[in-house]
Write a protein that holds these residues in place. Structure first.
Motif, PDB file in Angstrom:
ATOM      1  N   LYS A 160      42.335  49.941  10.863  1.00 55.58           N
ATOM      2  CA  LYS A 160      42.400  50.877   9.742  1.00 55.58           C
ATOM      3  C   LYS A 160      41.003  51.372   9.376  1.00 55.58           C
ATOM      4  O   LYS A 160      40.797  52.574   9.145  1.00 55.58           O
ATOM      5  N   LYS A 161      40.046  50.472   9.352  1.00 55.85           N
ATOM      6  CA  LYS A 161      38.664  50.833   9.044  1.00 55.85           C
ATOM      7  C   LYS A 161      38.112  51.821  10.054  1.00 55.85           C
ATOM      8  O   LYS A 161      37.296  52.699   9.717  1.00 55.85           O
ATOM      9  N   ASN A 162      38.563  51.702  11.302  1.00 56.25           N
ATOM     10  CA  ASN A 162      38.097  52.598  12.364  1.00 56.25           C
ATOM     11  C   ASN A 162      38.811  53.949  12.348  1.00 56.25           C
ATOM     12  O   ASN A 162      38.561  54.798  13.211  1.00 56.25           O
ATOM     13  N   GLY A 163      39.706  54.126  11.383  1.00 56.52           N
ATOM     14  CA  GLY A 163      40.372  55.413  11.231  1.00 56.52           C
ATOM     15  C   GLY A 163      41.610  55.612  12.086  1.00 56.52           C
ATOM     16  O   GLY A 163      42.114  56.740  12.214  1.00 56.52           O
ATOM     17  N   GLU A 164      42.153  54.528  12.661  1.00 55.20           N
ATOM     18  CA  GLU A 164      43.331  54.666  13.510  1.00 55.20           C
ATOM     19  C   GLU A 164      44.603  54.759  12.648  1.00 55.20           C
ATOM     20  O   GLU A 164      44.674  54.226  11.551  1.00 55.20           O
ATOM     21  N   LYS A 165      45.598  55.456  13.166  1.00 49.90           N
ATOM     22  CA  LYS A 165      46.903  55.509  12.515  1.00 49.90           C
ATOM     23  C   LYS A 165      47.687  54.261  12.900  1.00 49.90           C
ATOM     24  O   LYS A 165      47.668  53.841  14.059  1.00 49.90           O
ATOM     25  N   LEU A 166      48.392  53.679  11.923  1.00 50.59           N
ATOM     26  CA  LEU A 166      49.123  52.433  12.144  1.00 50.59           C
ATOM     27  C   LEU A 166      50.592  52.602  11.773  1.00 50.59           C
ATOM     28  O   LEU A 166      50.917  53.141  10.708  1.00 50.59           O
ATOM     29  N   GLY A 167      51.474  52.121  12.640  1.00 54.40           N
ATOM     30  CA  GLY A 167      52.899  52.188  12.360  1.00 54.40           C
ATOM     31  C   GLY A 167      53.626  50.943  12.822  1.00 54.40           C
ATOM     32  O   GLY A 167      53.140  50.206  13.681  1.00 54.40           O
ATOM     33  N   MET A 173      40.472  54.188  27.780  1.00 52.12           N
ATOM     34  CA  MET A 173      41.290  55.025  26.906  1.00 52.12           C
ATOM     35  C   MET A 173      41.015  54.676  25.442  1.00 52.12           C
ATOM     36  O   MET A 173      41.045  53.525  25.049  1.00 52.12           O
ATOM     37  N   LYS A 174      40.725  55.682  24.645  1.00 54.96           N
ATOM     38  CA  LYS A 174      40.532  55.498  23.210  1.00 54.96           C
ATOM     39  C   LYS A 174      41.830  55.876  22.492  1.00 54.96           C
ATOM     40  O   LYS A 174      42.234  57.025  22.473  1.00 54.96           O
ATOM     41  N   TYR A 175      42.491  54.884  21.940  1.00 58.47           N
ATOM     42  CA  TYR A 175      43.742  55.153  21.234  1.00 58.47           C
ATOM     43  C   TYR A 175      43.446  55.549  19.791  1.00 58.47           C
ATOM     44  O   TYR A 175      42.522  55.026  19.156  1.00 58.47           O
ATOM     45  N   THR A 176      44.259  56.451  19.279  1.00 53.66           N
ATOM     46  CA  THR A 176      44.128  56.883  17.889  1.00 53.66           C
ATOM     47  C   THR A 176      45.335  56.478  17.050  1.00 53.66           C
ATOM     48  O   THR A 176      45.301  56.560  15.823  1.00 53.66           O
ATOM     49  N   THR A 177      46.410  56.038  17.723  1.00 55.34           N
ATOM     50  CA  THR A 177      47.622  55.591  17.028  1.00 55.34           C
ATOM     51  C   THR A 177      48.091  54.271  17.634  1.00 55.34           C
ATOM     52  O   THR A 177      48.263  54.171  18.850  1.00 55.34           O
ATOM     53  N   TYR A 178      48.298  53.282  16.775  1.00 53.81           N
ATOM     54  CA  TYR A 178      48.778  51.971  17.200  1.00 53.81           C
ATOM     55  C   TYR A 178      50.116  51.711  16.522  1.00 53.81           C
ATOM     56  O   TYR A 178      50.212  51.654  15.296  1.00 53.81           O
ATOM     57  N   LEU A 179      51.155  51.555  17.341  1.00 53.29           N
ATOM     58  CA  LEU A 179      52.491  51.288  16.834  1.00 53.29           C
ATOM     59  C   LEU A 179      52.890  49.861  17.205  1.00 53.29           C
ATOM     60  O   LEU A 179      52.743  49.457  18.361  1.00 53.29           O
ATOM     61  N   PHE A 180      53.388  49.123  16.236  1.00 51.77           N
ATOM     62  CA  PHE A 180      53.658  47.696  16.430  1.00 51.77           C
ATOM     63  C   PHE A 180      55.138  47.376  16.274  1.00 51.77           C
ATOM     64  O   PHE A 180      55.806  47.885  15.367  1.00 51.77           O
ATOM     65  N   ASP A 181      55.627  46.498  17.125  1.00 43.10           N
ATOM     66  CA  ASP A 181      56.849  45.764  16.834  1.00 43.10           C
ATOM     67  C   ASP A 181      56.519  44.839  15.664  1.00 43.10           C
ATOM     68  O   ASP A 181      55.348  44.660  15.308  1.00 43.10           O
TER      69      ASP A 181
END
Length: 216
Positions: A98-105, A1-9
């Motif tokens: 971030k460099k890979n273009g993923e969304k971060l939250g 699975m290729k994720y495009t959004t990573y959400l963190f605690d």
């Protein structure tokens, strides 16, 4: 699975804020004649302040609980940032994503202002696509409200979103939101406890997070 959004605690996932949390709780508890062991306080990390104070004091009066929480916020505003540190791998991992273009939250039971203050020491403004704190939702984790709100704001694909956290509450939150979960063992929750819940992977820390696909 290729994720495009990573959400963190936040706490025990991106940062170790346990010193600050213990300090703030012990200050308030001592002020009102309560005593709590450091380990007992750490067990509450990830819960709301109100729930934590209920557990630590056995007080049920909501007015008193709200008073303790307000005074906690006052102390945290002065001391929390200086007593919080990034885990060694956090900056490298986030910058790579971030460099890979993923969304971060970030989705946390901590106040958003404190998170901005802490992360502002290490990252430029707007590095994160969204930061959601306890005051941005009506229902705290493990309710899915926070994740659903962030997914809508980011126009993110639920099936391509990963939530990363250290606790059972985080695992339950991802499960309730119907998104994938990745556990990290930075905190006090064990691998065995996290493995009870649906998960993509349980990692010792964040270091291998960008390489999940290669680990399978």
């Amino acid at each position: 699975m290729k994720y495009t959004t990573y959400l963190f605690d936040f706490d025990y996932t991106l940062v170790d804020s346990s010193r600050g949390i213990v300090f703030c709780f012990q200050t308030i508890l001592k002020r009102y004649g309560y005593v709590a062991k450091e380990d007992d306080i750490k067990q509450t990390i990830g819960k709301t302040l109100e729930d934590s104070f209920r557990l630590l004091t056995e007080v049920t009066n909501q007015t008193l609980i709200a008073k303790y929480a307000r005074e906690y916020h006052e102390i945290a505003a002065k001391h929390m940032t200086s007593l919080t540190c990034l885990y060694p791998e956090t900056k490298q991992v986030l910058e790579l994503l971030k460099k890979n273009g993923e969304k971060l939250g970030i989705i946390s039971s901590k106040g958003k202002e404190l998170i901005h203050e802490m992360m502002g020491q290490y990252f430029p403004d707007n590095f994160f696509d969204v930061i959601l704190g306890i005051h941005d939702v009506k229902k705290s984790k493990p309710d899915a409200e926070g994740i659903n709100k962030v997914l809508k704001a980011l126009h993110a694909n639920r099936t391509k979103t990963l939530y990363i956290g250290d606790s059972v509450i985080d695992a339950q939150t991802a499960q309730n939101a119907h998104i994938d979960f990745c556990g990290v063992l930075n905190g006090i929750t064990s691998r065995k406890e996290l493995e009870i819940y649906p998960h993509r992977k349980i990692l010792n820390n964040l270091f291998l997070l960008p390489y999940l696909k290669k680990l399978e």
